[in-house]
Write a protein that holds these residues in place. Structure first.
Motif, mmCIF file in Angstrom:
data_model
loop_
_atom_site.group_PDB
_atom_site.id
_atom_site.type_symbol
_atom_site.label_atom_id
_atom_site.label_comp_id
_atom_site.label_asym_id
_atom_site.label_seq_id
_atom_site.Cartn_x
_atom_site.Cartn_y
_atom_site.Cartn_z
ATOM 1 N N ALA A 66 -10.667 -23.642 -43.742
ATOM 2 C CA ALA A 66 -10.460 -22.824 -42.546
ATOM 3 C C ALA A 66 -8.994 -22.908 -42.146
ATOM 4 C CB ALA A 66 -11.347 -23.299 -41.394
ATOM 5 N N SER A 67 -8.487 -21.821 -41.576
ATOM 6 C CA SER A 67 -7.102 -21.761 -41.125
ATOM 7 C C SER A 67 -7.058 -21.466 -39.635
ATOM 8 C CB SER A 67 -6.342 -20.664 -41.879
ATOM 9 O OG SER A 67 -6.306 -20.934 -43.267
ATOM 10 N N ILE A 68 -6.209 -22.174 -38.916
ATOM 11 C CA ILE A 68 -6.060 -21.952 -37.481
ATOM 12 C C ILE A 68 -5.020 -20.853 -37.277
ATOM 13 C CG2 ILE A 68 -5.355 -22.968 -35.289
ATOM 14 C CD1 ILE A 68 -6.435 -25.648 -36.322
ATOM 15 N N VAL A 69 -5.463 -19.736 -36.735
ATOM 16 C CA VAL A 69 -4.593 -18.585 -36.494
ATOM 17 C C VAL A 69 -3.822 -18.771 -35.199
ATOM 18 C CG1 VAL A 69 -4.540 -16.085 -36.141
ATOM 19 C CG2 VAL A 69 -6.172 -17.088 -37.750
ATOM 20 N N SER A 70 -4.499 -19.273 -34.180
ATOM 21 C CA SER A 70 -3.920 -19.458 -32.852
ATOM 22 C C SER A 70 -4.642 -20.623 -32.182
ATOM 23 C CB SER A 70 -4.087 -18.174 -32.030
ATOM 24 O OG SER A 70 -3.802 -18.398 -30.659
ATOM 25 N N THR A 71 -3.916 -21.383 -31.354
ATOM 26 C CA THR A 71 -4.546 -22.497 -30.644
ATOM 27 C C THR A 71 -4.887 -22.152 -29.199
ATOM 28 O OG1 THR A 71 -2.356 -23.401 -30.103
ATOM 29 C CG2 THR A 71 -3.444 -24.223 -32.088
ATOM 30 N N LYS A 72 -4.209 -21.163 -28.630
ATOM 31 C CA LYS A 72 -4.488 -20.757 -27.250
ATOM 32 C C LYS A 72 -4.204 -19.272 -27.105
ATOM 33 C CE LYS A 72 -3.843 -22.318 -22.479
ATOM 34 N NZ LYS A 72 -3.139 -23.247 -21.586
ATOM 35 N N PRO A 73 -5.255 -18.436 -27.242
ATOM 36 C CA PRO A 73 -6.667 -18.759 -27.443
ATOM 37 C C PRO A 73 -6.910 -19.333 -28.835
ATOM 38 C CG PRO A 73 -6.346 -16.422 -27.717
ATOM 39 C CD PRO A 73 -5.027 -16.971 -27.247
ATOM 40 N N LEU A 74 -8.021 -20.051 -28.988
ATOM 41 C CA LEU A 74 -8.338 -20.688 -30.258
ATOM 42 C C LEU A 74 -9.025 -19.681 -31.179
ATOM 43 C CD1 LEU A 74 -8.379 -23.171 -32.018
ATOM 44 C CD2 LEU A 74 -10.458 -23.949 -30.835
ATOM 45 N N GLN B 179 -0.512 -15.167 -42.236
ATOM 46 C CA GLN B 179 0.610 -14.238 -42.174
ATOM 47 C C GLN B 179 0.111 -12.839 -41.835
ATOM 48 O OE1 GLN B 179 1.737 -15.077 -46.362
ATOM 49 N NE2 GLN B 179 3.792 -15.363 -45.555
ATOM 50 N N HIS B 180 1.066 -12.032 -41.361
ATOM 51 C CA HIS B 180 0.841 -10.596 -41.176
ATOM 52 C C HIS B 180 -0.225 -10.307 -40.115
ATOM 53 C CE1 HIS B 180 2.200 -10.210 -45.668
ATOM 54 N NE2 HIS B 180 3.151 -10.656 -44.862
ATOM 55 N N LEU B 181 -0.271 -11.122 -39.088
ATOM 56 C CA LEU B 181 -1.163 -10.890 -37.956
ATOM 57 C C LEU B 181 -0.541 -11.501 -36.713
ATOM 58 C CD1 LEU B 181 -2.238 -13.941 -37.877
ATOM 59 C CD2 LEU B 181 -4.166 -13.123 -39.196
ATOM 60 N N ALA B 182 -1.107 -11.189 -35.565
ATOM 61 C CA ALA B 182 -0.623 -11.756 -34.307
ATOM 62 C C ALA B 182 -1.788 -11.823 -33.328
ATOM 63 C CB ALA B 182 0.513 -10.913 -33.722
ATOM 64 N N VAL B 183 -1.711 -12.765 -32.394
ATOM 65 C CA VAL B 183 -2.742 -12.930 -31.371
ATOM 66 C C VAL B 183 -2.083 -12.888 -29.998
ATOM 67 C CG1 VAL B 183 -4.456 -14.487 -30.368
ATOM 68 C CG2 VAL B 183 -4.283 -14.255 -32.860
ATOM 69 N N GLY B 184 -2.595 -12.053 -29.118
ATOM 70 C CA GLY B 184 -2.098 -11.929 -27.750
ATOM 71 C C GLY B 184 -2.926 -10.914 -27.001
ATOM 72 N N ASN B 185 -2.826 -10.908 -25.694
ATOM 73 C CA ASN B 185 -3.563 -9.946 -24.860
ATOM 74 C C ASN B 185 -5.077 -10.032 -25.086
ATOM 75 O OD1 ASN B 185 -1.017 -8.898 -24.061
ATOM 76 N ND2 ASN B 185 -1.004 -7.512 -25.830
ATOM 77 N N ASN B 186 -5.569 -11.223 -25.445
ATOM 78 C CA ASN B 186 -6.985 -11.434 -25.777
ATOM 79 C C ASN B 186 -7.411 -10.556 -26.955
ATOM 80 O OD1 ASN B 186 -9.460 -12.856 -25.263
ATOM 81 N ND2 ASN B 186 -10.307 -10.961 -24.432
ATOM 82 N N GLY C 79 5.923 -11.465 -25.444
ATOM 83 C CA GLY C 79 5.203 -11.207 -24.200
ATOM 84 C C GLY C 79 3.902 -10.506 -24.538
ATOM 85 N N GLY C 80 3.677 -9.326 -23.920
ATOM 86 C CA GLY C 80 2.480 -8.550 -24.223
ATOM 87 C C GLY C 80 2.687 -7.509 -25.302
ATOM 88 N N ASN C 81 3.872 -7.498 -25.912
ATOM 89 C CA ASN C 81 4.183 -6.533 -26.963
ATOM 90 C C ASN C 81 4.110 -7.180 -28.343
ATOM 91 O OD1 ASN C 81 4.699 -4.713 -24.873
ATOM 92 N ND2 ASN C 81 6.897 -5.184 -24.851
ATOM 93 N N SER D 285 -5.103 -8.302 -19.232
ATOM 94 C CA SER D 285 -3.846 -7.592 -19.059
ATOM 95 C C SER D 285 -3.152 -7.459 -20.403
ATOM 96 C CB SER D 285 -2.950 -8.350 -18.079
ATOM 97 O OG SER D 285 -2.689 -9.659 -18.556
ATOM 98 N N THR D 286 -2.574 -6.303 -20.666
ATOM 99 C CA THR D 286 -1.913 -6.074 -21.943
ATOM 100 C C THR D 286 -0.561 -5.434 -21.716
ATOM 101 O OG1 THR D 286 -2.984 -3.921 -22.132
ATOM 102 C CG2 THR D 286 -4.092 -5.772 -23.193
ATOM 103 N N GLY D 287 0.326 -5.677 -22.655
ATOM 104 C CA GLY D 287 1.610 -4.995 -22.663
ATOM 105 C C GLY D 287 2.604 -5.577 -21.679
ATOM 106 N N GLY D 288 3.877 -5.263 -21.928
ATOM 107 C CA GLY D 288 4.936 -5.671 -21.018
ATOM 108 C C GLY D 288 5.359 -7.112 -21.210
#
Length: 598
Positions: A390-398, A451-458, A510-512, A169-172
């Motif tokens: 190595a750098s951890i960008v996100s932990t959930k999802p990893l 920096q300058h990135l984001a993780v979400g919506n798989n 959220g999903g945005n 699911s994406t967005g919203g």
């Protein structure tokens, strides 16, 4: 977010071991190695601002005296000479020079005509030698593993649909809404405090009542709109690391030096961990840790993070953890029979660690998802050979970033992203992120610094490198695109920055995706919300085009600044300051600049 290591890229011709943060001045003996550090080696790497000798300059780490980030004319400003074509190999983002970064942002004043001509000439010669513009994906054949790999595509997809069969699911679900009037006004501007040497001031948070920022030997809460001081938390020494994460009730953690700096003690040891209550402006507790392998010496830390009720701090002496609310110790460094130690942690929704094993010349990195209460590993993934950091960008999802075999070549610390199943430790997919196309960056020797990135919506959302625009006048622009974290394929997501603007993600809402559009020479910057499903952009804030205000906004280098947007308020702040520089332009130097919509 970026503090005690040599910085972007692996140090060349580096002595086998290096002194740690706050290492005693010459003539004083070093401390014993920390938790599981490989035997027979001096303990730690160079620390915050520690002057290194005997090695060529490398890309400086967060807190290390650094060279001035390259300054360019504002995007879209008429420039002399030929522009670098999109996809052409670019120069490193941070030069290696033993001086602190200076403000420059996108202001056109700091890039001389002579420099522009020289750059244009170099590019023109390179193009002739290279036979034209190269803009092709790497084939990724040398990066195969058991889960396969995916090379970045050319990003030609123009579609704006973020959904599809490959993604979830994406967005919203976003909380940030456009106000009736998106035109902003200046909230407040804070001048840089006077210091005599390079001083780390990373750490900025937004609560429901205050904007909180690191100062000199203190943490200060300011009124969200007026910038008046609400409270101050004095510290025993200067801050050296700060978590970007907060609990829901506005508690966070920092690392700071054991004593204040002086003429005789310019660099104190970063060995104190503290918890802050940003709702009340109080230091809840502070701790030092003595490791079994280091005798009476307190463990030095490079970085600190928060996940749930756990504060986790790591470095070359190993890792320790505490309860956020009480300071009760959860674990600390100990001698490891396998020669491994916790280099640093990633926090947020979950807790993960980069564990370093092996020798200095042949390190082996292991990524582990951890139980935040006990520190016990939930899963483990062994990074491939050729990965020193190595750098951890996100932990959930990893999601983990690394410069495999030092192939990025641009100082970004990223050649590949690794999408890992945090429950099993199995690699889902390895995504090749061509450094000539994508503009995110990680301070490779710091675990939680991307920096300058984001993780979400798989998905992972990345900015492309800037490239020529379509305007008849010479201008630059870029896009935000995404990769699916299961398949590794580039999706149809594409958000254009617009002519003369460039943009990069700030965070998920959220999903945005909340993104910042850096301004050209004749406009103000903008905050936009990108719908995760349609990739339609909604402007949340448009800053004034007035020259003086624009100069303040663009006086920050995006690679050395913190950006916070919350509920119609936008704050830009420095992560490092130094003694006032001598400039022919008499430019003002700011600690914080803020904007607000009505």
């Amino acid at each position: 977010q970026p503090p005690t290591q040599p910085g972007y890229g692996y140090p060349q011709a580096q002595p086998p071991t290096q002194p740690g943060y706050g290492f005693p001045q010459q003539g004083q003996p070093p401390t014993q190695p920390g938790h599981g550090f490989p035997q027979g080696q001096p303990p730690t790497q160079p620390g915050y601002g520690f002057p290194q000798q005997g090695q060529p300059p490398t890309q400086p780490g967060h807190g290390f005296p650094q060279g001035q980030p390259p300054t360019q004319p504002g995007y879209g400003f008429p420039q002399q000479g030929q522009q670098q074509p999109y996809g052409y190999p670019t120069a490193p983002m941070q030069p290696a020079a033993p001086y602190p970064p200076q403000p420059g942002g996108n202001g056109q004043k700091k890039f001389s005509t002579q420099a522009q001509i020289i750059v244009a000439a170099v590019v023109a010669v390179a193009l002739i030698v290279g036979g034209g513009i190269w803009y092709a994906s790497k084939d990724g054949d040398d990066k195969k593993d058991e889960a396969g790999s995916s090379a970045g595509t050319t990003g030609e997809n123009k579609g704006g649909n973020g959904g599809g069969k490959d993604g979830g699911s994406t967005g919203g679900g976003g909380k940030e809404k456009a106000p009736a009037n998106v035109e902003s006004t200046v909230g407040f501007q804070l001048p840089q405090p006077k210091v005599t040497d390079v001083t780390t001031v990373s750490g900025s948070w937004v609560t429901d009542k205050a904007y909180v920022k690191t100062g000199v030997n203190e943490i200060v809460g300011y009124d969200l709109d007026k910038g008046t001081k609400l409270w101050s938390i004095p510290l025993e020494g200067q801050l050296c690391a700060a978590s970007e994460h907060m609990s829901k009730d506005f508690k966070t953690a920092i690392a700071f030096e054991e004593t204040k700096r002086s003429k005789t003690t310019k660099y104190a040891a970063c060995n104190r961990i503290g918890a802050l209550d940003l709702a009340t402006g109080k230091l809840m507790w502070s701790k030092q840790v003595t490791a079994s392998s280091s005798g009476d010496s307190a463990v030095r830390f490079d970085e600190v993070t928060v996940s749930g009720n756990t504060v986790a701090a790591g470095g070359n002496d190993g890792g320790a953890a505490f309860k956020l609310d009480t300071g009760a110790e959860l674990w600390k460094p100990k001698v490891s029979t396998d020669g491994c130690y916790d280099k640093g942690y990633g926090g947020g929704e979950a807790l993960a660690v980069v564990r370093k094993c092996g020798s200095y010349d042949d390190p082996q990195l292991i990524i582990q998802a951890l139980n935040p209460t006990t520190g016990a590993p939930i899963s483990s993934y062994k990074m491939p050979p050729g990965v020193d950091y190595a750098s951890i960008v996100s932990t959930k999802p990893l999601v983990v970033a690394a410069d495999v075999g030092d192939t990025a070549g641009d100082g970004s610390g990223i050649s590949d992203f690794f999408s890992i199943d945090e429950a099993t430790g199995k690699l889902k997919i390895r995504i090749s992120a061509d450094a000539e196309k994508y503009a995110a960056n990680c301070r490779s020797t710091k675990v939680e610094s991307c920096q300058h990135l984001a993780v979400g919506n798989n998905r992972i959302y990345l900015p492309t490198e800037e490239h020529d625009g379509t305007d008849e006048s010479i201008s630059r622009t870029n896009e935000i695109v995404s990769f699916d974290l299961t398949t590794g394929k580039q999706t149809g997501d594409r958000a254009d920055a617009g002519e003369k603007f460039t943009m990069f993600p700030l965070r998920m809402d959220g999903g945005n995706i909340i993104a910042y559009r850096e301004p050209p020479y004749d406009k103000g910057g903008e905050i936009v919300s990108i719908d995760g499903s349609t990739f339609k952009q909604t402007v949340l804030m448009r800053n004034p085009a007035d020259e003086a205000i624009r100069d303040a906004e663009t006086s920050f280098s995006s690679d050395y600044a913190e950006f916070r947007y919350e509920q119609g308020r936008f704050f830009i702040s420095e992560t490092m300051i130094s003694a006032p520089r001598k400039s022919t332009y008499d430019d003002k130097e700011y600690l914080v600049v803020s904007f607000r919509t009505s």
